[in-house]
Design a protein around this motif. Structure first.
Motif, short mmCIF file in Angstrom:
data_model
loop_
_atom_site.label_atom_id
_atom_site.label_comp_id
_atom_site.label_asym_id
_atom_site.label_seq_id
_atom_site.Cartn_x
_atom_site.Cartn_y
_atom_site.Cartn_z
N GLU A 1 36.16 51.90 20.64
CA GLU A 1 37.30 52.71 21.07
C GLU A 1 37.88 53.51 19.91
O GLU A 1 38.16 54.70 20.05
CB GLU A 1 38.40 51.82 21.66
N LYS A 2 38.06 52.86 18.77
CA LYS A 2 38.62 53.54 17.61
C LYS A 2 37.64 54.57 17.05
O LYS A 2 38.02 55.68 16.70
CB LYS A 2 38.96 52.53 16.51
N GLU A 3 36.39 54.19 16.95
CA GLU A 3 35.38 55.05 16.34
C GLU A 3 35.16 56.34 17.13
O GLU A 3 35.00 57.41 16.57
CB GLU A 3 34.07 54.28 16.22
N TYR A 4 35.14 56.24 18.45
CA TYR A 4 34.83 57.40 19.30
C TYR A 4 36.04 57.96 20.04
O TYR A 4 35.90 58.91 20.81
CB TYR A 4 33.72 57.03 20.30
N GLY A 5 37.20 57.35 19.86
CA GLY A 5 38.40 57.86 20.50
C GLY A 5 38.37 57.76 22.02
O GLY A 5 38.84 58.66 22.70
N ILE A 6 37.83 56.66 22.54
CA ILE A 6 37.78 56.46 23.98
C ILE A 6 38.68 55.29 24.37
O ILE A 6 39.11 54.52 23.51
CB ILE A 6 36.33 56.20 24.48
N GLU A 7 38.98 55.18 25.64
CA GLU A 7 39.78 54.08 26.16
C GLU A 7 38.92 53.28 27.13
O GLU A 7 38.46 53.82 28.13
CB GLU A 7 41.01 54.59 26.89
N VAL A 8 38.72 52.02 26.82
CA VAL A 8 37.91 51.16 27.68
C VAL A 8 38.73 49.97 28.16
O VAL A 8 38.79 49.69 29.35
CB VAL A 8 36.65 50.67 26.93
N LEU A 9 39.35 49.27 27.25
CA LEU A 9 40.12 48.08 27.58
C LEU A 9 41.46 48.45 28.19
O LEU A 9 42.08 49.46 27.82
CB LEU A 9 40.35 47.23 26.33
N GLU A 10 41.93 47.65 29.13
CA GLU A 10 43.21 47.90 29.78
C GLU A 10 44.36 47.90 28.78
O GLU A 10 45.29 48.69 28.89
CB GLU A 10 43.47 46.87 30.89
N GLU A 11 44.30 47.01 27.78
CA GLU A 11 45.39 46.96 26.80
C GLU A 11 45.47 48.25 26.00
O GLU A 11 46.57 48.70 25.65
CB GLU A 11 45.23 45.75 25.87
N THR A 12 44.35 48.89 25.73
CA THR A 12 44.35 50.17 25.03
C THR A 12 44.94 51.26 25.90
O THR A 12 45.73 52.08 25.44
CB THR A 12 42.91 50.56 24.63
N LYS A 13 44.58 51.26 27.17
CA LYS A 13 45.11 52.26 28.10
C LYS A 13 46.62 52.12 28.23
O LYS A 13 47.35 53.12 28.22
CB LYS A 13 44.44 52.13 29.47
N LYS A 14 47.12 50.88 28.33
CA LYS A 14 48.56 50.65 28.45
C LYS A 14 49.28 51.10 27.19
O LYS A 14 50.33 51.73 27.25
CB LYS A 14 48.85 49.17 28.70
N LYS A 15 48.71 50.77 26.03
CA LYS A 15 49.31 51.15 24.75
C LYS A 15 49.41 52.66 24.64
O LYS A 15 50.45 53.20 24.26
CB LYS A 15 48.50 50.59 23.59
N ASN A 16 48.34 53.36 24.98
CA ASN A 16 48.34 54.81 24.87
C ASN A 16 49.29 55.46 25.88
O ASN A 16 49.91 56.46 25.57
CB ASN A 16 46.92 55.36 25.03
#
Length: 85
Positions: free
Chosen positions: A59-74
């Protein structure tokens, strides 16, 4: 891992028949880390423990959102206009 039609390489490990059988047909992210489906197979459990860490790296390396926690944070960061790192 496949996300939006793109394939991402997570990690390599020694061959284990149970792991190959479990993951060879493809599984969803939720199933890939569902320990109750491992049926106490230690090789599958070890593989499951690695997946979240490597997905976070992708996710960090390619700037994508996969995990739900990342989506919520963003979503929170965009909504509040705070600088989130």
């Amino acid at each position: 891992m496949v996300n939006d039609g793109y394939e991402y390489y997570l990690f390599s490990q020694n061959y284990r028949k149970g792991v190959q059988e479990y993951y060879s047909r493809g599984v969803s992210l939720n199933e890939s880390i569902n320990y109750s489906r491992a049926h106490k197979d230690s090789a599958i459990e070890r593989t499951m423990s690695k997946i979240p860490m490597y997905v976070k790296y992708i996710e960090k390396e390619y700037g994508i959102e996969v995990l739900e926690e990342t989506k919520k944070k963003n979503r929170y960061c965009n909504f509040s206009m705070n600088r989130c790192v």
